[in-house]
Design a protein around this motif. Structure first.
Motif, PDB file in Angstrom:
ATOM      1  N   SER A  77       0.098   7.662  -7.205  1.00 45.07           N
ATOM      2  CA  SER A  77       0.486   7.784  -5.802  1.00 45.07           C
ATOM      3  C   SER A  77       1.319   9.035  -5.573  1.00 45.07           C
ATOM      4  O   SER A  77       1.088   9.796  -4.624  1.00 45.07           O
ATOM      5  CB  SER A  77       1.273   6.543  -5.370  1.00 45.07           C
ATOM      6  OG  SER A  77       1.762   6.677  -4.064  1.00 45.07           O
ATOM      7  N   LYS A 134      -4.130   5.095  -0.630  1.00 43.32           N
ATOM      8  CA  LYS A 134      -4.796   5.716  -1.771  1.00 43.32           C
ATOM      9  C   LYS A 134      -4.533   4.934  -3.063  1.00 43.32           C
ATOM     10  O   LYS A 134      -5.299   4.990  -3.995  1.00 43.32           O
ATOM     11  CB  LYS A 134      -4.337   7.160  -1.931  1.00 43.32           C
ATOM     12  CG  LYS A 134      -4.891   8.057  -0.823  1.00 43.32           C
ATOM     13  CD  LYS A 134      -4.619   9.494  -1.139  1.00 43.32           C
ATOM     14  CE  LYS A 134      -5.258  10.398  -0.088  1.00 43.32           C
ATOM     15  NZ  LYS A 134      -4.982  11.791  -0.351  1.00 43.32           N
ATOM     16  N   SER A 135      -3.398   4.272  -3.141  1.00 44.74           N
ATOM     17  CA  SER A 135      -3.099   3.455  -4.309  1.00 44.74           C
ATOM     18  C   SER A 135      -2.516   2.143  -3.811  1.00 44.74           C
ATOM     19  O   SER A 135      -1.880   2.106  -2.773  1.00 44.74           O
ATOM     20  CB  SER A 135      -2.090   4.156  -5.233  1.00 44.74           C
ATOM     21  OG  SER A 135      -2.552   5.395  -5.666  1.00 44.74           O
ATOM     22  N   GLU A 136      -2.718   1.088  -4.561  1.00 53.31           N
ATOM     23  CA  GLU A 136      -2.167  -0.199  -4.155  1.00 53.31           C
ATOM     24  C   GLU A 136      -1.486  -0.860  -5.333  1.00 53.31           C
ATOM     25  O   GLU A 136      -2.009  -0.885  -6.437  1.00 53.31           O
ATOM     26  CB  GLU A 136      -3.252  -1.119  -3.599  1.00 53.31           C
ATOM     27  CG  GLU A 136      -3.669  -0.778  -2.184  1.00 53.31           C
ATOM     28  CD  GLU A 136      -4.404  -1.940  -1.529  1.00 53.31           C
ATOM     29  OE1 GLU A 136      -4.505  -3.005  -2.156  1.00 53.31           O
ATOM     30  OE2 GLU A 136      -4.847  -1.754  -0.397  1.00 53.31           O
ATOM     31  N   ASN A 193      -0.830  12.119  -6.009  1.00 53.44           N
ATOM     32  CA  ASN A 193      -1.723  12.319  -4.867  1.00 53.44           C
ATOM     33  C   ASN A 193      -1.044  13.118  -3.754  1.00 53.44           C
ATOM     34  O   ASN A 193      -1.672  13.959  -3.103  1.00 53.44           O
ATOM     35  CB  ASN A 193      -2.185  10.970  -4.307  1.00 53.44           C
ATOM     36  CG  ASN A 193      -3.256  10.316  -5.154  1.00 53.44           C
ATOM     37  OD1 ASN A 193      -3.887  10.966  -5.988  1.00 53.44           O
ATOM     38  ND2 ASN A 193      -3.455   9.024  -4.972  1.00 53.44           N
ATOM     39  N   THR A 199       0.838  -1.191   0.000  1.00 56.27           N
ATOM     40  CA  THR A 199       0.000   0.000   0.000  1.00 56.27           C
ATOM     41  C   THR A 199       0.874   1.242   0.000  1.00 56.27           C
ATOM     42  O   THR A 199       1.809   1.351   0.778  1.00 56.27           O
ATOM     43  CB  THR A 199      -0.919   0.025   1.230  1.00 56.27           C
ATOM     44  OG1 THR A 199      -1.733  -1.140   1.196  1.00 56.27           O
ATOM     45  CG2 THR A 199      -1.808   1.243   1.209  1.00 56.27           C
ATOM     46  N   LEU A 200       0.540   2.189  -0.859  1.00 50.92           N
ATOM     47  CA  LEU A 200       1.280   3.438  -0.956  1.00 50.92           C
ATOM     48  C   LEU A 200       0.412   4.593  -0.491  1.00 50.92           C
ATOM     49  O   LEU A 200      -0.799   4.532  -0.527  1.00 50.92           O
ATOM     50  CB  LEU A 200       1.708   3.689  -2.412  1.00 50.92           C
ATOM     51  CG  LEU A 200       2.646   2.658  -3.027  1.00 50.92           C
ATOM     52  CD1 LEU A 200       2.875   3.005  -4.482  1.00 50.92           C
ATOM     53  CD2 LEU A 200       3.949   2.593  -2.287  1.00 50.92           C
ATOM     54  N   ASP A 201       1.050   5.666  -0.053  1.00 48.85           N
ATOM     55  CA  ASP A 201       0.402   6.891   0.395  1.00 48.85           C
ATOM     56  C   ASP A 201      -0.886   6.623   1.175  1.00 48.85           C
ATOM     57  O   ASP A 201      -1.961   7.086   0.834  1.00 48.85           O
ATOM     58  CB  ASP A 201       0.161   7.879  -0.761  1.00 48.85           C
ATOM     59  CG  ASP A 201      -0.813   7.404  -1.827  1.00 48.85           C
ATOM     60  OD1 ASP A 201      -0.402   6.632  -2.680  1.00 48.85           O
ATOM     61  OD2 ASP A 201      -1.969   7.848  -1.788  1.00 48.85           O
TER      62      ASP A 201
END
Length: 241
Positions: A163, A7-9, A166, A2-4
Motif C-alpha cells: 500500500s 488497491k490493497s485490503e 503504491n 481498505t487502504l489507498d
C-alpha cells in the motif's frame, strides 16, 4: 479495511463487535496489545497480559480473539489504520510539487533543481516525524520481525508495505519514470533504513549525513532534465511489468 483507495485490503480476523460498547472494548484490547509490544515485544503478547493491560476480563480477550495470531494480526491492522494518513500526507505534498511545474519547467535544469529541493525537504520532514514517533517505529519493526515467523501476519505486513509503495509508485508514474516500481523500492527502502539509523542512534536527526543521503537518493531517482529520459517510459515499463 481498505487502504489507498482500494488497491490493497487488510481485514480483521477476530470476532467482530456489533454494539458501541463492544467496539470500544475491542479497541481497548488492540491498543493494550500495541502498548505491550512497546514494553515487551511480540513475545509478551498473552491473553492474560493483554486483559490486564486493557483492564478487561480475561474472557473478553478470548471472546474476540480465540487465537493469539488473530489478536496480533488485528493489532497490526489497527496500527496501520491509525498511521496510513502520514504516508498519504507525504504523497499529497509530493504530487503538489510536481503539478506546480509546467512541462517546460519539468524538462529544464531549473525546474528539476526546484523539484529535487522540495522533495528532499518533504522526505527529510517525513523521516524526522516518523523517527520522532519512537513507540510506533518499535511496534512497526516488531510486527515485521514477527511476520517472518507468522504466515498470517506475513500477508498483512506485505499488503501494508505494498500500500505504501503504491503511493510512491503513483508519484513516479506522474513523473513518467521508465521504472517507477524500482524507484519506489529505492525510496521506501532508504526511508526505512534512515528511520532505523536515527532510532538506533547511529545518525542524528540533525546530521548533515542524513540530508546528504536524502538529497543523493532524490537526485538518483528524479529523471534527467532532457525530454528523452522523461518520455521513454511506456515501452520500458511494459517490459518490466
Amino acid at each position: 479495511m481498505t487502504l489507498d483507495n482500494g488497491k490493497s485490503e487488510l481485514v480483521y480476523q477476530g470476532r467482530r463487535a456489533q454494539r458501541a460498547d463492544s467496539r470500544q472494548r475491542r479497541k481497548a484490547i488492540l491498543e493494550a496489545t500495541l502498548r505491550l509490544i512497546v514494553k515487551e515485544g511480540i513475545r509478551g503478547i498473552r491473553h492474560r497480559a493483554v486483559a490486564k493491560e486493557a483492564a478487561v476480563p480475561l474472557a473478553a480477550t478470548t471472546y474476540y480473539f480465540k487465537q493469539l495470531d488473530d489478536l496480533i494480526s488485528d493489532a497490526f491492522t489497527y496500527f496501520v489504520e491509525q498511521n496510513i494518513d502520514q504516508t498519504r500526507h507525504l504523497q499529497e505534498e509530493s504530487f503538489s510539487a510536481v503539478r506546480q511545474l509546467t512541462p517546460e519547467q519539468m524538462h529544464s535544469a531549473t525546474g528539476r533543481r526546484q523539484l529535487i529541493q522540495q522533495l528532499t525537504r518533504f522526505v527529510l520532514n517525513h523521516i524526522r516525524s516518523q523517527a520522532g514517533s519512537r513507540d510506533n517505529r518499535i511496534i512497526e519493526l516488531a510486527f515485521k520481525n514477527e511476520a517472518l515467523r507468522n504466515p498470517q501476519l506475513t500477508r498483512a505486513v506485505r499488503m501494508a508495505n505494498q500500500s505504501t509503495e503504491n503511493l510512491i509508485v503513483e508519484f513516479f508514474e506522474l513523473l513518467q519514470l521508465a521504472d517507477p516500481l524500482a524507484a519506489a523500492q529505492i525510496v521506501h527502502g532508504t526511508i526505512l533504513n534512515l528511520e532505523f539509523q536515527i532510532l538506533s542512534g547511529a545518525i542524528s536527526v540533525d546530521s548533515p549525513l542524513l540530508e546528504r543521503t536524502v538529497t543523493l537518493m532524490v537526485k538518483g531517482v528524479i529523471p534527467a532534465s532532457d525530454a528523452t529520459a522523461l518520455h521513454n517510459s511506456n515501452s520500458l515499463h511494459t517490459q518490466s511489468a
